[in-house]
Design a protein around this motif. Sequence first.
Motif, short mmCIF file in Angstrom:
data_model
loop_
_atom_site.label_atom_id
_atom_site.label_comp_id
_atom_site.label_asym_id
_atom_site.label_seq_id
_atom_site.Cartn_x
_atom_site.Cartn_y
_atom_site.Cartn_z
N SER A 398 0.85 -1.20 0.00
CA SER A 398 0.00 0.00 0.00
C SER A 398 0.88 1.24 0.00
O SER A 398 2.00 1.21 0.53
CB SER A 398 -0.89 0.03 1.24
N GLU A 399 0.34 2.29 -0.59
CA GLU A 399 0.97 3.61 -0.50
C GLU A 399 -0.04 4.55 0.16
O GLU A 399 -1.19 4.61 -0.26
CB GLU A 399 1.28 4.18 -1.90
N ILE A 400 0.40 5.23 1.21
CA ILE A 400 -0.46 6.23 1.85
C ILE A 400 0.17 7.61 1.61
O ILE A 400 1.31 7.86 2.06
CB ILE A 400 -0.62 5.98 3.36
N HIS A 401 -0.56 8.45 0.90
CA HIS A 401 -0.06 9.79 0.60
C HIS A 401 -0.63 10.80 1.60
O HIS A 401 -1.49 10.46 2.41
CB HIS A 401 -0.44 10.16 -0.85
N ASN A 402 -0.08 12.03 1.55
CA ASN A 402 -0.44 13.08 2.49
C ASN A 402 -0.18 12.65 3.93
O ASN A 402 -1.02 12.81 4.82
CB ASN A 402 -1.91 13.51 2.34
N VAL A 403 1.00 12.08 4.15
CA VAL A 403 1.34 11.63 5.51
C VAL A 403 1.52 12.82 6.45
O VAL A 403 1.57 12.65 7.68
CB VAL A 403 2.58 10.73 5.51
N ARG A 404 1.57 14.05 5.89
CA ARG A 404 1.69 15.23 6.76
C ARG A 404 0.54 15.27 7.76
O ARG A 404 0.70 15.70 8.90
CB ARG A 404 1.67 16.51 5.90
N ASP A 405 -0.62 14.79 7.32
CA ASP A 405 -1.77 14.78 8.25
C ASP A 405 -1.57 13.76 9.36
O ASP A 405 -1.90 14.02 10.51
CB ASP A 405 -3.05 14.48 7.48
N ILE A 406 -1.00 12.62 9.03
CA ILE A 406 -0.75 11.61 10.08
C ILE A 406 0.29 12.15 11.05
O ILE A 406 0.17 12.02 12.27
CB ILE A 406 -0.29 10.28 9.46
N ASP A 407 1.28 12.84 10.51
CA ASP A 407 2.36 13.41 11.35
C ASP A 407 1.85 14.55 12.23
O ASP A 407 2.52 14.96 13.17
CB ASP A 407 3.49 13.95 10.46
N ARG A 408 0.64 15.06 11.91
CA ARG A 408 0.05 16.09 12.79
C ARG A 408 -0.23 15.51 14.17
O ARG A 408 -0.22 16.21 15.18
CB ARG A 408 -1.26 16.63 12.21
N GLY A 409 -0.57 14.20 14.22
CA GLY A 409 -1.05 13.64 15.48
C GLY A 409 -0.28 12.47 16.02
O GLY A 409 -0.53 12.04 17.14
N TYR A 410 0.65 11.92 15.23
CA TYR A 410 1.39 10.72 15.67
C TYR A 410 2.90 10.98 15.52
O TYR A 410 3.38 11.26 14.41
CB TYR A 410 0.99 9.50 14.85
N GLU A 411 3.62 10.85 16.63
CA GLU A 411 5.06 11.12 16.64
C GLU A 411 5.85 9.98 16.00
O GLU A 411 5.72 8.82 16.41
CB GLU A 411 5.55 11.32 18.08
N ARG A 412 6.68 10.27 15.00
CA ARG A 412 7.62 9.30 14.39
C ARG A 412 6.91 7.96 14.16
O ARG A 412 7.46 6.89 14.48
CB ARG A 412 8.84 9.13 15.31
N ILE A 413 5.73 7.98 13.61
CA ILE A 413 4.90 6.76 13.59
C ILE A 413 5.55 5.65 12.76
O ILE A 413 5.50 4.47 13.17
CB ILE A 413 3.47 7.07 13.10
N ASP A 414 6.21 6.01 11.66
CA ASP A 414 6.82 4.94 10.83
C ASP A 414 7.95 4.26 11.59
O ASP A 414 8.06 3.04 11.63
CB ASP A 414 7.29 5.50 9.50
N GLU A 415 8.78 5.09 12.26
CA GLU A 415 9.91 4.55 13.04
C GLU A 415 9.41 3.62 14.15
O GLU A 415 9.92 2.52 14.35
CB GLU A 415 10.64 5.76 13.63
N ARG A 416 8.36 4.06 14.82
CA ARG A 416 7.85 3.27 15.95
C ARG A 416 7.15 1.99 15.48
O ARG A 416 7.22 0.96 16.15
CB ARG A 416 6.95 4.14 16.81
N LEU A 417 6.52 2.04 14.31
CA LEU A 417 5.90 0.82 13.76
C LEU A 417 6.97 -0.16 13.27
O LEU A 417 6.85 -1.38 13.46
CB LEU A 417 4.93 1.19 12.62
N ARG A 418 8.05 0.36 12.67
CA ARG A 418 9.15 -0.54 12.26
C ARG A 418 9.71 -1.27 13.47
O ARG A 418 10.02 -2.46 13.41
CB ARG A 418 10.26 0.27 11.55
N ALA A 419 9.78 -0.56 14.60
CA ALA A 419 10.32 -1.19 15.82
C ALA A 419 9.41 -2.33 16.29
O ALA A 419 9.85 -3.21 17.05
CB ALA A 419 10.46 -0.15 16.92
N LEU A 420 8.17 -2.34 15.84
CA LEU A 420 7.23 -3.43 16.20
C LEU A 420 7.15 -4.48 15.10
O LEU A 420 6.34 -5.40 15.18
CB LEU A 420 5.84 -2.85 16.48
#
Length: 430
Positions: A398-420
């Motif tokens: 999947s590709e999720i675009h406009n991640v700026r909106d996700i970054d409005r409310g979730y800190e370093r979400i990609d980094e923290r999900l990779r750690a899981l």
Amino acid sequence: MEKFVIEGGVPLSGTVTPAGNKNAALPLLACALLTDEDVTLRNVPAIRDTEALLELLVDLGVTVERIDLNTVKMNAANVSKTHVDADLAERIRASFLAAGPLLARFGSATMPPPGGDVIGRRRLDPHLDAFRALGATVEHGKDIVITAPDSGLTPCDFFMDEPSVMGTENALMAAAGVAGTTIIRNAACEPHVQDVARMLNKMGAAIEGIGSNVMTVHGVAKLGGCDHAVSPDHIEIGSFMALAGVTGGELDITGCVADDLRMVRLAFRRLGLESEMREDGTCHIPGNQKLVVQRDAGNYQSKIEDGPWPAFPADLTSIAVALATQAEGSVLIFEKMFENRLFFVDKLISMGAEITICDPHRAIVIGPRQLRGARVSSPDIRAGMAMLIAAVCAQGTSEIHNVRDIDRGYERIDERLRALGANIERVPVT
Ligand SMILES: CC(=O)N[C@H]1[C@@H](OP(=O)(O)OP(=O)(O)OC[C@H]2O[C@@H](n3ccc(=O)[nH]c3=O)[C@H](O)[C@@H]2O)O[C@H](CO)[C@@H](O)[C@@H]1O
Ligand SMILES: C=C(OP(=O)(O)O)C(=O)O
């Protein structure tokens, strides 16, 4: 611009510490305007919204010292204006939280229209009615100009026409800076509203009824500085619960406040997701759960509906929709507070979800459905998280675009999900 590229199918397992509550950090940052003394705020989530509000405060004349990624020290002794910059205001909904402190401390606030998630009309009347009840005049033009009488604001007994979260926070901040006793009735009492009241008490106010819908504010003419830590974000915790649930992962979420999760855990259990609160504040999500929707007595279809606290929080409605796509059975999702929030479900449908929009406020989700990777774009913070939840359990990429909106409310979400264990990359969009 950036996008997330996610390869689904990996169980998200391990241990995660929730960030500070976005919707608490924002009013708590605004509280710095109420005093000329130092305010230190800890556990501030490093997200786009807190950055945007800090930029707005600096523009007003607040000094901000970055102690570390999640700690700021502020001082508003030299605030030089009470007119919020329009470009800065329109970036976030929380810009309007400068109104109450500016009014209480300086007697005026000129507020351009705020920004924020486009999930409904999002009226400001509860805020303005509170300021009027305290004796201010409100002129509603391109900007909203709020002015206290020369004699200053007056304590009052005020009944809100709806328990608005930010309306209550603005009323609390304004009343805390007015000597005397103000009563706010039909108030919101979300965990973030409680956090604001607790910090105002550290600054010299005396607020009773924290956590209830009637708060008595014993305000003072001069509030002092303080050192306060933002409580953990129950909306982020609910998001991580759903991420684990749809992937069959086993997850420990540490540092939770059990009381903030009662309805979240109850509603998710209705979707078949079991969780366990441990004595040490860890919320444990067992792995490999088979999600089955609980039906109501008499074998009727159940529902999940949002509402003012302690009801199911509106900001988890989108996440509940994504979770429900993986649960066996059917459930009505009733988004009572925002008329546009559910429109994002077409993105999940394009990934293979079976969702029927009954009207702008209600959708019926039937599951489980095997989702397939797709190219989607996030229209708001929580829809973006719902797409992340769908992507991590989808087959394929999947590709999720406009991640700026996700970054409005979730800190370093990609980094923290990779750690899981998630297979997610943040990729520039050329
Ligand atoms: C920065 C911040 O803190 N944003 C949050 C804050 O926004 P915000 O404070 O703007 O939201 P409000 O609580 O004022 O209201 C949210 C919406 O619900 C409606 N409403 C409210 C109360 C009610 O009894 N009936 C009703 O229909 C309002 O008209 C509005 O459309 O609270 C919302 C509701 O928890 C959250 O989604 C937002 O993330
Ligand atoms: C709606 C939200 O944020 P805001 O009110 O800042 O737009 C949210 O946090 O889900």
